[in-house]
Design a protein around this motif. Structure first.
Motif, PDB file in Angstrom:
ATOM      1  N   ASP A 223       5.662  -6.687   5.146  1.00 13.84           N
ATOM      2  CA  ASP A 223       6.400  -5.551   5.213  1.00 13.84           C
ATOM      3  C   ASP A 223       4.876  -4.155   5.283  1.00 13.84           C
ATOM      4  O   ASP A 223       4.483  -4.322   3.939  1.00 13.84           O
ATOM      5  N   ASP A 224       5.077  -3.540   6.278  1.00 13.95           N
ATOM      6  CA  ASP A 224       4.206  -1.895   6.136  1.00 13.95           C
ATOM      7  C   ASP A 224       2.281  -2.385   5.784  1.00 13.95           C
ATOM      8  O   ASP A 224       2.238  -2.252   5.164  1.00 13.95           O
ATOM      9  N   ALA A 225       2.188  -3.673   6.447  1.00 13.47           N
ATOM     10  CA  ALA A 225       1.302  -4.019   6.132  1.00 13.47           C
ATOM     11  C   ALA A 225       0.052  -3.150   6.560  1.00 13.47           C
ATOM     12  O   ALA A 225      -0.761  -2.824   6.466  1.00 13.47           O
ATOM     13  N   LEU A 226       0.887  -1.959   7.851  1.00 12.92           N
ATOM     14  CA  LEU A 226      -0.514  -1.150   7.576  1.00 12.92           C
ATOM     15  C   LEU A 226      -0.398   0.458   7.117  1.00 12.92           C
ATOM     16  O   LEU A 226       0.939   0.646   6.652  1.00 12.92           O
ATOM     17  N   ARG A 227      -1.373   0.788   6.311  1.00 16.21           N
ATOM     18  CA  ARG A 227      -1.121   1.608   5.263  1.00 16.21           C
ATOM     19  C   ARG A 227      -0.944   3.167   5.997  1.00 16.21           C
ATOM     20  O   ARG A 227      -1.991   3.299   6.328  1.00 16.21           O
ATOM     21  N   GLU A 228      -0.326   3.954   5.494  1.00 20.04           N
ATOM     22  CA  GLU A 228      -0.155   5.278   5.902  1.00 20.04           C
ATOM     23  C   GLU A 228      -1.123   5.731   5.026  1.00 20.04           C
ATOM     24  O   GLU A 228      -1.343   5.541   4.400  1.00 20.04           O
ATOM     25  N   PRO A 229      -2.616   7.110   5.970  1.00 20.61           N
ATOM     26  CA  PRO A 229      -3.150   7.414   5.560  1.00 20.61           C
ATOM     27  C   PRO A 229      -2.750   8.744   4.427  1.00 20.61           C
ATOM     28  O   PRO A 229      -1.512   8.800   4.327  1.00 20.61           O
TER      29      PRO A 229
ATOM     30  N   ARG B  28      -5.786  -3.591   2.572  1.00 15.96           N
ATOM     31  CA  ARG B  28      -5.052  -3.074   3.479  1.00 15.96           C
ATOM     32  C   ARG B  28      -5.426  -2.824   4.867  1.00 15.96           C
ATOM     33  O   ARG B  28      -6.413  -2.033   4.312  1.00 15.96           O
ATOM     34  N   LEU B  29      -4.850  -2.593   6.270  1.00 17.62           N
ATOM     35  CA  LEU B  29      -5.833  -2.244   7.269  1.00 17.62           C
ATOM     36  C   LEU B  29      -4.909  -0.360   7.258  1.00 17.62           C
ATOM     37  O   LEU B  29      -3.752  -0.558   6.246  1.00 17.62           O
ATOM     38  N   THR B  30      -5.908   0.589   6.945  1.00 16.28           N
ATOM     39  CA  THR B  30      -4.556   1.912   7.272  1.00 16.28           C
ATOM     40  C   THR B  30      -4.507   2.751   8.930  1.00 16.28           C
ATOM     41  O   THR B  30      -5.091   2.602   9.559  1.00 16.28           O
ATOM     42  N   LEU B  31      -3.521   3.364   9.162  1.00 18.82           N
ATOM     43  CA  LEU B  31      -3.293   3.701  10.064  1.00 18.82           C
ATOM     44  C   LEU B  31      -4.390   4.877  10.507  1.00 18.82           C
ATOM     45  O   LEU B  31      -4.173   5.824   9.024  1.00 18.82           O
TER      46      LEU B  31
ATOM     47  N   GLN C  13      -4.758 -10.087   7.059  1.00 18.33           N
ATOM     48  CA  GLN C  13      -4.768  -8.783   6.700  1.00 18.33           C
ATOM     49  C   GLN C  13      -3.045  -8.091   6.893  1.00 18.33           C
ATOM     50  O   GLN C  13      -2.303  -7.623   6.134  1.00 18.33           O
TER      51      GLN C  13
END
Ligand SMILES: Nc1ncnc2c1ncn2[C@@H]1O[C@H](COP(=O)(O)OP(=O)(O)OP(=O)(O)O)[C@@H](O)[C@H]1O
Ligand SMILES: [Mg+2]
Ligand SMILES: [Zn+2]
Lengths: 264, 149
Positions: free
Chosen positions: B79-85, A96-99, A120
């Motif tokens: 859902d939540d495709a972008l992971r929070e650090p 997964r991409l990460t912010l 992704q």
């Protein structure tokens, strides 16, 4: 009939205050943002073809792996938003991409290739679809795809890369969108299969891409030695004055990719 | 685009931007001399076209989020495709959500729902609010400047 009437009030250019909607400034800022993000990327290389299914994605992914294997930092931007395949080719569908603050970090794919793909982001098995007032309109879809490509370039923290490979879908539209966003002319690798049909399709596409500022690096001939016959790569290389960078058989040995990587 | 108050012969200045939540868009411009306000109203298509350029009428006054357009327009995202650090101190999850608040949350695009939910939860926790209601969400939006969420 059109009447040109001098209005009784001041017109646009007579107003001295800045345009407070700031649209033009913001477009400029976007371009700078893309340039900033790519400022540590030595070279952007787009992989294109005039023809679908000739192995653009296959070549791009294996080339990326080979570049990474010799220790050069490499990224792969999967610009095929509709039919993303790079994540599968790089064993990264689960990643997964990460912010990270104002940026998105690419995923670490096979061999450490940095990857960003629509794959992704999409729910399993779902095709790319947009919300919006007119979701079936081509114009609308094209606009949103261009916006997504812009965000892939403007918002991803690629970091320092020796080369950023861009896997393009068939057709010229995405290349045009890419060329508009990049701060410098894009280098392109053109993939063909040996047949005359492929040669003709690639000739048209490469000619058009050059018209949009592309710098051709050379031709990769794929699916050589099988059922496809012809001399597309040699013919195109001669016509465009570029080298044949690789001839790729079915299920090629790693050495083919290592040699190609050394030329990119 | 500029707006002129014809009576005062003064250029009207951008005042505020509103997203009523029905896909349309409103921007208010105000005359610095007489204070008259005009609203520019855009239909959903116009709103999205401007947004797709990644620009905002009135200039870039709110902090930009990465992948803002993708998050707002991709209908088939997971859902939540972008992971929070990974955070140092993960927040507690003791806050309750009223049914109305949950219903409203369900209208947030799936893509960002997790993030939005966490923002409201943290807001409530910090202020010792036990239950998140639409009123709490409204207050949080205003205080945190969560335009359009
Ligand atoms: N040299 C090769 N050896 C074995 N399989 C190959 C080779 N080249 C391509 N393929 C396979 O052929 C299929 C089509 O290749 P690929 O998806 O890379 O084409 P493409 O040009 O990217 O297609 P599209 O136009 O749809 O993006 C894939 O299944 C790929 O794995
Ligand atoms: Mg492909
Ligand atoms: Zn006035």
């Amino acid at each position: 009939m059109i009447c040109i009437v001098r209005p009784s009030f001041r017109t646009y250019h007579e107003l001295s205050e800045p345009d407070s909607s700031g649209v033009v400034d913001q477009i400029g800022a976007q371009r700078r943002r893309v340039a900033d993000r790519l400022s540590y990327v030595r070279r952007v290389v787009a992989v294109m073809s005039g023809k679908g299914g000739v192995g653009k994605s296959f070549v791009t992914a294996h080339l990326a792996r080979a570049v990474a294997r010799v220790g050069r930092p490499v990224g792969l931007l999967d610009a095929d938003l509709d039919g993303p395949t790079a994540a599968r080719l790089l064993d990264a569908r689960e990643r997964r991409l990460t912010l990270d603050g104002d940026a998105v970090l690419p995923v670490a794919a096979a061999e450490g290739v940095k990857l960003v793909s629509m794959d992704q982001l999409l729910a399993d098995g779902r095709a790319l679809a947009f919300t919006g007032p007119d979701r079936d309109s081509h114009v609308w879809r094209g606009t949103l795809e261009a916006a997504a490509l812009r965000e892939f370039l403007a918002d991803v923290a690629w970091g320092a890369l020796d080369v950023l490979l861009v896997d393009l879908p068939p057709g010229l539209q995405r290349f045009q969108q890419l060329a508009e966003l990049l701060p410098a002319p894009a280098s392109v690798i053109t993939v063909t299969i040996p047949t005359p049909e492929s040669r003709d399709a690639v000739r048209r596409a490469l000619g058009a891409a050059i018209g949009h500022g592309a710098r051709p690096l050379g031709i990769v001939e794929n699916m050589v030695g099988g059922a496809f016959h012809g001399d597309a790569a040699d013919a195109l290389a001669e016509e465009f004055g570029v080298p044949v960078l690789a001839r790729v058989p079915f299920h090629p040995p790693d050495a083919v990719w290592t040699d190609l990587a050394a030329r990119v | 685009m500029k707006f002129l108050c014809v009576e005062c012969d003064r250029q009207m200045m951008f005042d505020e931007r509103q997203l009523p939540g029905d896909g349309t868009f409103a921007a208010a411009f105000k005359c610095p001399a007489c204070g008259r306000v005009v609203a520019m109203l855009a239909n959903p298509m116009e709103t999205q076209l401007v947004a797709s350029l990644g620009v905002k009428i009135g200039g870039d006054t709110i902090g930009e989020q990465p992948f803002e357009m993708i998050r707002a327009t991709v209908a088939t995202a997971k859902d939540d495709a972008l992971r929070e650090p990974i955070r140092e101190a993960p927040s507690r999850t003791g806050v309750r959500w009223s049914a109305e608040a949950l219903e409203r949350l369900s209208r947030v695009p799936a893509f960002v729902r997790g993030m939005v939910k966490r923002i409201y939860a943290e807001y409530a926790e910090e202020r010792g609010i036990a239950e998140i209601t639409p009123a709490v969400m409204d207050r949080a939006r205003t205080e945190l400047g969560l335009e359009g969420m």
